[in-house]
Design an enzyme around this catalytic site. Sequence first.
Site, PDB file in Angstrom:
ATOM      1  N   LYS A  50     -10.014   0.535  63.578  1.00 50.64           N
ATOM      2  CA  LYS A  50      -8.804   0.799  64.170  1.00 50.64           C
ATOM      3  C   LYS A  50      -7.340   0.432  62.955  1.00 50.64           C
ATOM      4  O   LYS A  50      -6.056   0.467  63.042  1.00 50.64           O
ATOM      5  CB  LYS A  50      -7.709  -0.208  65.444  1.00 50.64           C
ATOM      6  CG  LYS A  50      -8.768   0.336  66.302  1.00 50.64           C
ATOM      7  CD  LYS A  50      -8.037   1.386  67.370  1.00 50.64           C
ATOM      8  CE  LYS A  50      -9.480   0.904  68.451  1.00 50.64           C
ATOM      9  NZ  LYS A  50      -8.402   2.627  69.124  1.00 50.64           N
ATOM     10  N   SER A 286     -19.681  -2.425  71.350  1.00 53.19           N
ATOM     11  CA  SER A 286     -19.106  -1.070  71.307  1.00 53.19           C
ATOM     12  C   SER A 286     -20.618  -0.365  70.071  1.00 53.19           C
ATOM     13  O   SER A 286     -20.936   0.279  70.257  1.00 53.19           O
ATOM     14  CB  SER A 286     -18.411  -0.176  71.364  1.00 53.19           C
ATOM     15  OG  SER A 286     -17.787  -0.315  70.186  1.00 53.19           O
TER      16      SER A 286
HETATM   17  N1  PMP Z   1     -15.471   0.285  70.347  1.00 54.95           N
HETATM   18  C1  PMP Z   1     -14.002  -0.307  70.141  1.00 54.95           C
HETATM   19  C2  PMP Z   1     -15.121  -2.410  70.306  1.00 54.95           C
HETATM   20  C3  PMP Z   1     -12.931  -0.857  70.750  1.00 54.95           C
HETATM   21  O1  PMP Z   1     -12.547  -1.299  70.630  1.00 54.95           O
HETATM   22  C4  PMP Z   1     -12.663   0.629  70.776  1.00 54.95           C
HETATM   23  C5  PMP Z   1     -10.574   0.836  71.143  1.00 54.95           C
HETATM   24  N2  PMP Z   1     -10.291   0.419  72.358  1.00 54.95           N
HETATM   25  C6  PMP Z   1     -13.262   1.924  70.522  1.00 54.95           C
HETATM   26  C7  PMP Z   1     -14.646   1.536  70.413  1.00 54.95           C
HETATM   27  C8  PMP Z   1     -12.982   3.640  70.987  1.00 54.95           C
HETATM   28  O2  PMP Z   1     -12.352   3.750  69.900  1.00 54.95           O
HETATM   29  P1  PMP Z   1     -11.369   5.224  70.035  1.00 54.95           P
HETATM   30  O3  PMP Z   1      -9.740   4.517  70.605  1.00 54.95           O
HETATM   31  O4  PMP Z   1     -10.950   5.449  68.793  1.00 54.95           O
HETATM   32  O5  PMP Z   1     -11.991   5.856  71.192  1.00 54.95           O
END
Ligand code: PMP
Length: 326
Positions: A50, A286
């Site tokens: 991010k 994730s």
């Molecule tokens: N994995 C985690 C741990 C996240 O915090 C996020 C974003 N909330 C994502 C994946 C997904 O990323 P994106 O918002 O670019 O889809």
Amino acid sequence: MENTSSNSVASGVLDLIGNTPLVRLNRVTQGLEAEVLAKLEFLNPSGSIKDRMALFMIENAEKRGDLKPGSIIVEASTGNTGIALSFVATVKGYPMTVYMPKAVASEERMQMMQSYGARIELVGTEDLDSSLDPSVHGGVIEIVPRQKCLEVEGKDPHIWWARQFSNPDNVAAHRETTGKEILEQTGGQVDAFLASIGTGGTLLGVAEAIKPVCPDAEIIAVEPAGAPWIGRGKEAIPFIEGITDGLLFDILDGGVTDEIIWVTDDDAVQMARRLAREEGLFCGMSGGANVFAALQVAKRLGNGKTIVAILTDSRDRYLTTERYIT
Ligand code: PMP
């Protein structure tokens, strides 16, 4: 004092965002012939992918004149976005307020944001209002916090709401940096790309960079099995922290996704544990989900194929919520 001038000295910490390594997975891939490469986004300065979009959104808002000295940045976030915006905001001298859904606010994530000088407002999500203003679209868990952002933005002209769910600079960050880096690092050889969906910015932006060069590359969205937003469009119990919070509508409209793989929280956690113990990669759940799904794709694609999976963030921000990890 004279400036240190050397090619190997960064001129400031914001210059260290991005250009993350791509590393081959060697042990969790045993028995598979395709190459599975992990993009180490937890090595960004605030510990997640991010940072890229925080920098893009803030610097482009500055260029447009929407953000200027005296502005205050606000955003609704459960974690990584709040941490990344707090980090970039403090380096650039803006005060930051993060509206966090009380239900998922963990101690260490709040402490990280506060360490960067951000103010946190915990927002109850009990009173979800179904007649929402369209500009608060996005993840359900953050809808009430987003309503707060809209409210404060309307009251105070100094407030700038980053709007990660609808800000095109979120997608642009990944098209211009993450996606380009992957192309460079693989020499333009990508057969499949996997990313879990939060706002959808990563998947969409990287797809926009990769597709013109590798038109046959499969773009694969990873979703928690308990919360199939884009595939089935219905609400369910959110799991795998950070990726159960919504999507950019463009993902649906643009049809960039070739496949969706649903991963259970247990499989995601087990793979995150294996990545730490077998590969030495301390990533969050994730990332575990992305690699779990990538191994299925590797099996299907076979010898000579290159699969790229995102390791979104560091596991440091889940340490008190490791009910998942025993
Ligand atoms: N994995 C985690 C741990 C996240 O915090 C996020 C974003 N909330 C994502 C994946 C997904 O990323 P994106 O918002 O670019 O889809």
